[in-house]
Design a protein around this motif. Sequence first.
Motif, PDB file in Angstrom:
ATOM      1  N   ALA A  35      12.147   9.444  -5.476  1.00 55.54           N
ATOM      2  CA  ALA A  35      12.153   8.026  -5.861  1.00 55.54           C
ATOM      3  C   ALA A  35      11.149   7.225  -5.047  1.00 55.54           C
ATOM      4  CB  ALA A  35      13.550   7.442  -5.693  1.00 55.54           C
ATOM      5  N   THR A  36      10.911   7.634  -3.806  1.00 55.63           N
ATOM      6  CA  THR A  36       9.949   6.911  -2.969  1.00 55.63           C
ATOM      7  C   THR A  36       8.517   7.100  -3.449  1.00 55.63           C
ATOM      8  OG1 THR A  36       9.855   8.781  -1.424  1.00 55.63           O
ATOM      9  CG2 THR A  36      11.387   6.981  -0.903  1.00 55.63           C
ATOM     10  N   ILE A  37       8.296   8.077  -4.300  1.00 51.17           N
ATOM     11  CA  ILE A  37       6.983   8.281  -4.921  1.00 51.17           C
ATOM     12  C   ILE A  37       6.985   7.687  -6.326  1.00 51.17           C
ATOM     13  CG2 ILE A  37       5.368  10.010  -5.792  1.00 51.17           C
ATOM     14  CD1 ILE A  37       6.233  11.806  -3.473  1.00 51.17           C
ATOM     15  N   LEU A  38       8.056   7.916  -7.061  1.00 52.94           N
ATOM     16  CA  LEU A  38       8.144   7.496  -8.457  1.00 52.94           C
ATOM     17  C   LEU A  38       8.083   5.978  -8.620  1.00 52.94           C
ATOM     18  CD1 LEU A  38       8.673   8.350 -11.420  1.00 52.94           C
ATOM     19  CD2 LEU A  38      11.101   8.077 -10.935  1.00 52.94           C
ATOM     20  N   VAL A  39       8.865   5.257  -7.843  1.00 54.65           N
ATOM     21  CA  VAL A  39       8.957   3.803  -7.999  1.00 54.65           C
ATOM     22  C   VAL A  39       7.613   3.107  -7.751  1.00 54.65           C
ATOM     23  CG1 VAL A  39      10.049   1.710  -7.105  1.00 54.65           C
ATOM     24  CG2 VAL A  39      11.438   3.721  -7.614  1.00 54.65           C
ATOM     25  N   PRO A  40       6.924   3.384  -6.625  1.00 55.12           N
ATOM     26  CA  PRO A  40       5.629   2.710  -6.426  1.00 55.12           C
ATOM     27  C   PRO A  40       4.593   3.084  -7.485  1.00 55.12           C
ATOM     28  CG  PRO A  40       6.339   3.759  -4.391  1.00 55.12           C
ATOM     29  CD  PRO A  40       7.302   4.150  -5.450  1.00 55.12           C
ATOM     30  N   LEU A  41       4.595   4.341  -7.918  1.00 53.72           N
ATOM     31  CA  LEU A  41       3.638   4.746  -8.954  1.00 53.72           C
ATOM     32  C   LEU A  41       3.901   3.994 -10.256  1.00 53.72           C
ATOM     33  CD1 LEU A  41       3.372   8.624  -8.481  1.00 53.72           C
ATOM     34  CD2 LEU A  41       1.650   6.906  -7.931  1.00 53.72           C
ATOM     35  N   LEU A  42       5.152   3.925 -10.656  1.00 54.15           N
ATOM     36  CA  LEU A  42       5.488   3.216 -11.899  1.00 54.15           C
ATOM     37  C   LEU A  42       5.183   1.724 -11.798  1.00 54.15           C
ATOM     38  CD1 LEU A  42       8.843   4.915 -12.962  1.00 54.15           C
ATOM     39  CD2 LEU A  42       6.604   5.135 -14.057  1.00 54.15           C
TER      40      LEU A  42
END
Length: 122
Positions: A92-99
């Motif tokens: 989630a720490t990668i997914l959220v900023p990317l999205l």
Amino acid sequence: MAKLTIAIGILLTLLGVGMYVGLLAVEGEAPSVTALIPAFAGIPLLLLGLAALQESIRKHAMHGVSLLALLGFLLPAGRLGMKLFQGEPVRATILVPLLLMAALSAILLAACIRSFVQARLR
């Protein structure tokens, strides 16, 4: 358009700094500098938005904004697509900023394109 660019630049900067500080607090050690990538995109957008407030350089600044918005959409979307295609679990720490970075950049890019089309029709 300049005000939208400034707002999105501020949001991206806050996203990058917030992720970095948040990861620092949670993990107890300095996270990778890649957590700041949204801020690295947000600061130039903020500066170009401020430059676009001046009538004499507005066109040049907004063309720069559109280029950064395109890159700000394609790069995180591409990275996310690669991770999903490889079947790797995405934290989630990668997914959220990317999205969020891709979404904010897409909104800005769509507004730039709309503005350019309207200017051409005038």
